[in-house]
Scaffold this motif. Structure first.
Motif, PDB file in Angstrom:
ATOM      1  N   GLU A 140       0.814  -1.219   0.000  1.00 33.87           N
ATOM      2  CA  GLU A 140       0.000   0.000   0.000  1.00 33.87           C
ATOM      3  C   GLU A 140       0.846   1.267   0.000  1.00 33.87           C
ATOM      4  N   LEU A 141       2.180   1.128   0.082  1.00 34.22           N
ATOM      5  CA  LEU A 141       3.043   2.296   0.238  1.00 34.22           C
ATOM      6  C   LEU A 141       3.757   2.645  -1.061  1.00 34.22           C
ATOM      7  N   PRO A 142       4.091   3.919  -1.242  1.00 37.03           N
ATOM      8  CA  PRO A 142       4.865   4.332  -2.413  1.00 37.03           C
ATOM      9  C   PRO A 142       6.363   4.134  -2.159  1.00 37.03           C
ATOM     10  N   THR A 143       6.887   3.022  -2.590  1.00 39.33           N
ATOM     11  CA  THR A 143       8.308   2.736  -2.446  1.00 39.33           C
ATOM     12  C   THR A 143       8.802   2.094  -3.731  1.00 39.33           C
ATOM     13  N   ALA A 144      10.114   2.073  -3.887  1.00 40.64           N
ATOM     14  CA  ALA A 144      10.675   1.301  -4.998  1.00 40.64           C
ATOM     15  C   ALA A 144      10.310  -0.166  -4.787  1.00 40.64           C
ATOM     16  N   ARG A 145      10.284  -0.926  -5.855  1.00 41.34           N
ATOM     17  CA  ARG A 145       9.743  -2.285  -5.763  1.00 41.34           C
ATOM     18  C   ARG A 145      10.820  -3.302  -5.413  1.00 41.34           C
ATOM     19  N   ASN A 146      11.528  -3.068  -4.329  1.00 42.83           N
ATOM     20  CA  ASN A 146      12.528  -4.020  -3.873  1.00 42.83           C
ATOM     21  C   ASN A 146      12.649  -3.918  -2.364  1.00 42.83           C
ATOM     22  N   ILE A 147      13.223  -4.944  -1.765  1.00 41.93           N
ATOM     23  CA  ILE A 147      13.281  -5.000  -0.304  1.00 41.93           C
ATOM     24  C   ILE A 147      14.170  -3.904   0.268  1.00 41.93           C
ATOM     25  N   ASN A 148      15.184  -3.457  -0.480  1.00 37.34           N
ATOM     26  CA  ASN A 148      16.078  -2.435   0.056  1.00 37.34           C
ATOM     27  C   ASN A 148      15.355  -1.122   0.304  1.00 37.34           C
ATOM     28  N   SER A 149      14.324  -0.813  -0.501  1.00 29.17           N
ATOM     29  CA  SER A 149      13.579   0.427  -0.285  1.00 29.17           C
ATOM     30  C   SER A 149      12.768   0.361   1.004  1.00 29.17           C
ATOM     31  N   LEU A 150      12.332  -0.843   1.379  1.00 30.30           N
ATOM     32  CA  LEU A 150      11.584  -1.000   2.629  1.00 30.30           C
ATOM     33  C   LEU A 150      12.457  -0.739   3.838  1.00 30.30           C
ATOM     34  N   ILE A 151      13.712  -1.134   3.735  1.00 29.75           N
ATOM     35  CA  ILE A 151      14.615  -0.990   4.875  1.00 29.75           C
ATOM     36  C   ILE A 151      14.713   0.462   5.312  1.00 29.75           C
ATOM     37  N   ASN A 152      14.638   1.386   4.358  1.00 33.30           N
ATOM     38  CA  ASN A 152      14.757   2.805   4.687  1.00 33.30           C
ATOM     39  C   ASN A 152      13.575   3.325   5.494  1.00 33.30           C
ATOM     40  N   LEU A 153      12.458   2.585   5.529  1.00 31.60           N
ATOM     41  CA  LEU A 153      11.324   2.994   6.347  1.00 31.60           C
ATOM     42  C   LEU A 153      11.547   2.708   7.825  1.00 31.60           C
ATOM     43  N   ALA A 154      12.433   1.786   8.138  1.00 31.77           N
ATOM     44  CA  ALA A 154      12.580   1.303   9.504  1.00 31.77           C
ATOM     45  C   ALA A 154      13.153   2.382  10.420  1.00 31.77           C
ATOM     46  N   PRO A 155      12.758   2.391  11.684  1.00 32.72           N
ATOM     47  CA  PRO A 155      13.330   3.346  12.638  1.00 32.72           C
ATOM     48  C   PRO A 155      14.826   3.122  12.797  1.00 32.72           C
ATOM     49  N   GLY A 156      15.578   4.223  12.882  1.00 31.88           N
ATOM     50  CA  GLY A 156      17.024   4.134  13.047  1.00 31.88           C
ATOM     51  C   GLY A 156      17.801   4.114  11.759  1.00 31.88           C
ATOM     52  N   VAL A 157      17.121   3.902  10.632  1.00 31.90           N
ATOM     53  CA  VAL A 157      17.784   3.909   9.330  1.00 31.90           C
ATOM     54  C   VAL A 157      17.695   5.324   8.764  1.00 31.90           C
ATOM     55  N   THR A 158      18.842   5.958   8.572  1.00 33.19           N
ATOM     56  CA  THR A 158      18.856   7.356   8.135  1.00 33.19           C
ATOM     57  C   THR A 158      19.443   7.479   6.735  1.00 33.19           C
ATOM     58  N   GLY A 159      18.994   6.616   5.834  1.00 33.90           N
ATOM     59  CA  GLY A 159      19.383   6.722   4.439  1.00 33.90           C
ATOM     60  C   GLY A 159      20.488   5.768   4.056  1.00 33.90           C
ATOM     61  N   ASN A 160      21.008   5.976   2.851  1.00 33.08           N
ATOM     62  CA  ASN A 160      22.071   5.157   2.289  1.00 33.08           C
ATOM     63  C   ASN A 160      23.351   5.979   2.196  1.00 33.08           C
ATOM     64  N   ASP A 161      24.480   5.349   2.468  1.00 40.76           N
ATOM     65  CA  ASP A 161      25.740   6.056   2.243  1.00 40.76           C
ATOM     66  C   ASP A 161      26.250   5.734   0.836  1.00 40.76           C
ATOM     67  N   GLY A 162      27.382   6.276   0.489  1.00 37.62           N
ATOM     68  CA  GLY A 162      27.882   6.126  -0.880  1.00 37.62           C
ATOM     69  C   GLY A 162      28.242   4.717  -1.264  1.00 37.62           C
ATOM     70  N   GLY A 164      26.285   2.255  -1.043  1.00 38.44           N
ATOM     71  CA  GLY A 164      25.067   1.563  -1.449  1.00 38.44           C
ATOM     72  C   GLY A 164      24.390   0.847  -0.308  1.00 38.44           C
ATOM     73  N   GLY A 165      24.962   0.904   0.890  1.00 36.67           N
ATOM     74  CA  GLY A 165      24.373   0.275   2.059  1.00 36.67           C
ATOM     75  C   GLY A 165      23.622   1.268   2.919  1.00 36.67           C
ATOM     76  N   ILE A 166      22.933   0.758   3.928  1.00 38.63           N
ATOM     77  CA  ILE A 166      22.100   1.585   4.791  1.00 38.63           C
ATOM     78  C   ILE A 166      22.884   2.042   6.020  1.00 38.63           C
ATOM     79  N   ILE A 167      22.569   3.253   6.481  1.00 36.69           N
ATOM     80  CA  ILE A 167      23.130   3.785   7.720  1.00 36.69           C
ATOM     81  C   ILE A 167      22.143   3.460   8.841  1.00 36.69           C
ATOM     82  N   VAL A 168      22.599   2.734   9.865  1.00 33.73           N
ATOM     83  CA  VAL A 168      21.719   2.274  10.941  1.00 33.73           C
ATOM     84  C   VAL A 168      22.281   2.741  12.275  1.00 33.73           C
ATOM     85  N   TYR A 169      21.595   3.711  12.905  1.00 36.92           N
ATOM     86  CA  TYR A 169      22.068   4.253  14.179  1.00 36.92           C
ATOM     87  C   TYR A 169      23.569   4.543  14.111  1.00 36.92           C
TER      88      TYR A 169
END
Length: 1000
Positions: A140-162, A164-169
């Motif tokens: 139901e959400l507007p996200t890219a159609r892959n699991i990595n886009s979902l990860i950015n919704l999670a609390p503590g995840v503040t985007g992607n660094d250069g 290509g991975g996620i920044i977590v706390y």
């Protein structure tokens, strides 16, 4: 009192993969009208996601437990002679425990009382923080159609660094662990996500951002736990298609020195099909999703070869196949195959056509999993799998790899022509087997597990047709270069460290890392409201060289975990919790090839081109053929050759004898309360700090490198195959306390922490997080998270933003002490405020609206000296101001919107139409800027002294850019970079995507 599991059996070491929970558990207490426990009640649960049915009988305390339930919606039946049958519903989520208590009324068993219950949104037994997203929510959400886009919704995840991975706390991109259906799919080379998987294949995604139990490890960031879909007793499936093109994008801002993203032309389509071969016995699921898109960008404004825009094609084929076999009610077998082969074009935005490449990546995963309920008190899981990846670079349109010529006429600007430069042909494989055993005894729930991984990295690396590339430097004010040099060609050396020949064929190395882990965890239910969770995890990492010898053996990685939860209210709807854990990094295999693959680089043969015609002193006009002789080696006989500058660097990098594993300590505390049905609120405190770092350290200005723990004493024994630096033909040498002395194989050396010049690394994350969650009912659901945090220190992680360098554990950070001058401050992944809101509303008529809101404080900005201005021959990460004190990037606010309509057909079919709008208000802000404050120059002629930018106590001398500029101008010999602060990249403009899905 509820019973829980206790382990009583040690499994054979023949059982080998990283196990992760792919199911959930159900527990509860059955009572009568007077709240007295009822023993002997038969509990039966069914679900479309459960093959067959599962049953249990309540014990003398009225307690029951059913484990190994696939996530999904369930119906429960509780029956006992003399009482009315109780029926209800509940939901099981991935790797969580759902509590369902039932009350039976006196009457006939044929009488049925149906209870409608709300979803349980608090797992009162768990200290894990993060979030779980089911397919009926994230679709139901507007996200890219892959699991990595979902990860950015999670609390503590503040985007992607250069990387290509996620920044977590505060943890950098390569520090997380990715698991699909219990199999470790983390990328082998760099530790990033190693598998592409689209939404239509996925049932549930769990993002664990902290507080996870001893069963989970090999991560100092998040654990991303994904469960793919299975078949069922009803045939069902989807046919889908999504579309967007460059015309759906708003006009993008164009950076002065960067490249502008102009949009994608995307065709994304496929199908899923699930069902049964034998009902309640053998299920299947199959899916296929071809995805093809063109990414359109502008060439950089300063590109002398090409102007206008270009399109890169990206073709991805994801596929899934799963068989689920129910041997009987207590034994289950699953076979799974996932594929994601990909071909990606990459045209150089700052180069010519000969520098364009095409890269093949991805691969196939295979997995076989067996689960058995051995008895009422014992459960066994066994799993074997193989994860495959590749990266193969080829010229896109040129006839050969060519010879790359690269030049930077001014800071922040570079050109490339003539060839690919560095390229790779890599095949990677992870073979894994895992096993765990779970059992119960009294009030203890314990689990024991072991896993084994053999990670293989087969890598060919080279530089163009001749095995080298050329760098032009020493540009004058007109941008004409005065020097040319062969850079970083792989070389063969003799015992004295002399270069025998350059390896035009490149360098091939096959290396392995063998990982073994054991864990034991126990959940002790002290009272029905108080749970104590204790565990220990032991990890061994055997990092091997290309001869199969152990280069690094990390065998002291003991990771204790301790947590406590207390149900304050006493009804399973509140949780006061705290936890402590130690977590270790799993060192990616990049270090195997770079440090232990006999990587020897011949560096810097130089020629004077100042007398060449002007047109030949540019990247476009330079011809490097004169630099290579008839024997394929550097032409040192050429009259313009400048002798005395060539040298070899590499071989096997020494490793400190006392090396410790890299990791962090974590402390969590929080409270969560379901204050009304389907509503919960919470607050949590997060504290994470690294205790050790693994890096290649140079204590003598880049002369000698040792893989060690910066800030600790360095002890090592010199080996005959180590990096060689001959001293007057007498043997190897190192520089210690400013003096060079000979060292021979077998010599033991101790360099104190003070002598090394490095303090103990620091990366401290502190945060407070508020949450408000609403489970789906009355047509809507949402999540709200607000995080206030600080991230300070001098170690940013496994990815180094200044260079765009993803070389985990061997970045440039500790190559020379000057990289840490003024280095303690706000780290680049610091974002003081982060507010996230996601949710949707579904009307009865089939129309629905979903949205995602994200506000993020901009990153800190630093001011660096260019490489030619740095003392001791250092690198470009030389802080002229205290790290992160030169201002911040603009805050980022994005709103994404999804509008969908579900048209029901004949009661069993549906046609869904989608419109996604990303960055609704087209807010485009700078996401990176040029941070080089000065221009480079000839080495040793334009050096900024450390004493000029620091006080006597080592603190930063200047507090702002203006003060720094005044000082640099006063030196008279340093050229300021006029491009400092200019924007390199902007956030993406507004764009639309259309989709359609037919479900049956």
């Amino acid at each position: 009192m509820r019973k829980s599991f206790f382990v009583g059996l040690l499994l054979s070491a023949l059982c080998l993969d990283m196990f992760a929970g792919t199911t959930g558990n159900l527990q509860g207490i059955v009572t009568d009208n007077n709240n007295a426990p009822l023993p002997g009640v038969v509990i039966t649960v069914t679900s479309p996601n459960l093959i067959g049915k599962r049953s249990a009988v309540s014990d003398g305390d009225g307690a029951y437990r059913i484990a190994l339930l696939p996530p999904g919606n369930y119906e429960i039946t509780a029956s006992l002679t003399g009482f009315k049958t109780h029926k209800g519903n509940f939901r099981v989520s991935l790797d969580t425990t759902t509590t369902y208590d039932a009350s039976l009324e006196v009457g006939g068993v044929e009488e049925v009382i149906t209870v409608t219950s709300s979803d349980v949104i608090i797992d009162s037994t768990s200290t894990t923080i993060g979030h779980t997203y089911s397919d009926d929510y994230f679709e139901e959400l507007p996200t890219a159609r892959n699991i990595n886009s979902l990860i950015n919704l999670a609390p503590g995840v503040t985007g992607n660094d250069g990387s290509g991975g996620i920044i977590v706390y505060g943890s950098s991109g390569p520090e997380s662990n990715y698991i699909i259906d219990g199999q470790n799919t983390t990328g082998l080379e760099y530790g990033l996500s190693g598998k592409s998987l689209n939404f239509d294949f996925v049932q549930e995604v769990q993002v664990k951002t902290g507080g996870y139990e001893a069963e989970f490890g090999r991560s100092t960031g998040a654990v991303v736990n994904v469960l793919t879909k299975s078949g069922g007793n009803q045939t069902s499936g989807t046919v889908f298609a999504y579309y967007r093109d460059a015309d759906f994008y708003a006009d993008a801002k164009e950076p002065e020195y960067g490249s502008t993203f102009l949009g994608n032309n995307e065709q994304d389509y496929g199908f899923t099909l699930g069902g049964y071969f034998i009902k309640d016995k053998l299920w299947y699921f199959v899916a296929l999703n071809p995805n093809s898109y063109e990414a359109e960008r502008s060439y950089r404004s300063y590109n002398p070869f090409r102007t206008g825009s270009y399109k890169n094609n990206d073709d991805l084929l994801t596929s899934a196949f799963k068989l689920t076999y129910n041997i009987n009610e207590n034994n289950n077998l699953v076979f799974n195959v996932l594929g994601d082969p990909r071909e990606t074009e990459a045209r150089q935005s700052n180069g010519d056509a000969a520098s364009d490449r095409v890269t093949d990546t991805g691969g196939y995963n295979f997995q076989l999993k067996y689960t058995s309920v051995l008895s009422d008190s014992l459960i066994l899981d066994l799993q074997v799998g193989q994860h495959n990846e590749e990266q193969v670079d080829k010229p896109l349109s040129a006839a050969s790899y060519g010879t790359a010529v690269i030049g930077s006429p001014r800071a922040g600007v570079s050109y490339q022509a003539g060839g690919l430069g560095f390229y790779q042909d890599q095949q990677m494989k992870r073979d894994s087997i895992k096993a765990n055993l779970e059992g119960f005894f009294g009030t203890h729930n314990a689990k024991f597990g072991i896993d084994y991984e053999d990670n293989k990295f087969d890598s060919l690396r080279s530089y163009g047709d001749n095995g080298f590339y050329v760098q032009l430097f020493g540009a004058n004010s007109a941008g004409l270069f005065s020097r040319a040099r062969i850079v970083r060609s792989y070389a063969e050396i003799n015992a004295e460290g002399e270069i025998v020949r350059m390896l035009s064929e490149g360098l091939n190395a096959v290396t392995h890392t063998v990982n073994t882990a054991f864990f034991l965890q126990d959940n002790w239910e002290v009272t029905p409201r108080l749970m104590v969770k204790a565990g220990i995890r032991y990890e061994i990492q055997d990092i091997q060289d290309d001869n199969g010898n152990s280069a690094i053996k990390l065998d002291t990685n003991w990771a204790p975990r301790l947590g406590i939860t207390y149900d304050v209210v006493g009804n399973g709807k509140s949780k006061l919790y705290a936890s402590y854990g130690k977590f270790y990094e799993s060192v990616p295999l990049d270090i195997n090839n770079r440090a232990f693959g006999h990587e020897t680089l011949g560096l810097y043969w130089r020629w004077d081109i100042s007398s060449f015609p002007d047109e030949q002193r540019t990247v476009a006009g330079f011809d490097p053929s004169f630099m290579i002789g008839a024997d394929g080696q550097p032409n040192t006989a050429h009259p313009n050759y400048l002798p005395g500058y060539e040298f070899a660097s590499g071989g096997i990098t020494p490793v400190a004898d006392n090396l410790k594993g890299q990791g962090l300590d974590e402390i969590l505390a929080g409270f969560e309360y379901e204050f009304k049905p389907n509503w919960s609120a919470g607050i949590k405190y997060i504290d994470k700090g690294i205790f050790d770092v693994i890096e290649d350290v140079s204590f003598d200005g880049g002369h000698t490198y040792i893989i060690a723990n910066p800030g600790r004493d360095i002890e090592f024994t010199w080996g005959g195959n180590y990096d060689i630096h001959p001293l007057n033909g007498q043997g190897e040498s190192i520089i210690r306390n400013g003096e060079e002395f000979v060292i021979r194989p077998g010599d033991h050396v101790v360099i104190s922490a003070d002598e090394s010049g490095f303090n103990k690394p620091k990366r401290d994350f502190t945060g407070f997080e508020l949450s408000l969650k609403r489970a789906f009912s009355n047509n809507y659901s949402f999540n709200v998270y607000y995080l206030w945090s600080e991230l300070e220190g001098d170690y940013i992680g496994l990815y180094l933003p200044f260079y765009g360098q993803t070389d985990p554990n061997i970045t440039a950070t500790y190559d020379v002490p000057t990289t840490l001058v003024n280095g303690v401050g706000k780290l680049g992944n610091d974002h003081e405020h982060n507010l996230k809101i996601d949710g949707f509303y579904r009307f009865d008529m089939g129309l629905s609206f979903g949205g995602v809101f994200n506000y993020l404080t901009g990153s800190p900005i630093s001011a660096y000296a260019a490489a030619g201005n740095i003392p001791l021959g250092g690198y470009g990460e030389y802080h002229l101001l205290q790290r992160g004190s030169a201002g911040r990037l603009p805050d980022q606010t994005t709103i994404d919107l999804k509008v969908a309509y579900d048209w029901r057909i004949a009661g069993k079919y549906s046609l869904n139409l989608y419109l996604d709008v990303f960055n609704l208000f087209d807010e485009q802000v700078a996401t990176s800027v040029i941070e080089s404050f000065t221009q480079g120059g000839d080495y040793d002629e334009q050096v900024i002294p450390i004493s000029g930018v620091t006080n006597a106590d080592g603190s930063a001398r200047f507090s702002n850019v203006d003060e720094l500029r005044t000082y640099i101008e006063s030196l008279g010999n340093i050229q300021l970079n006029d491009a400092y602060g200019e924007v390199l990249t902007y956030s993406s403009p507004r764009y639309y995507r259309f989709g359609v899905k037919f479900s049956f």
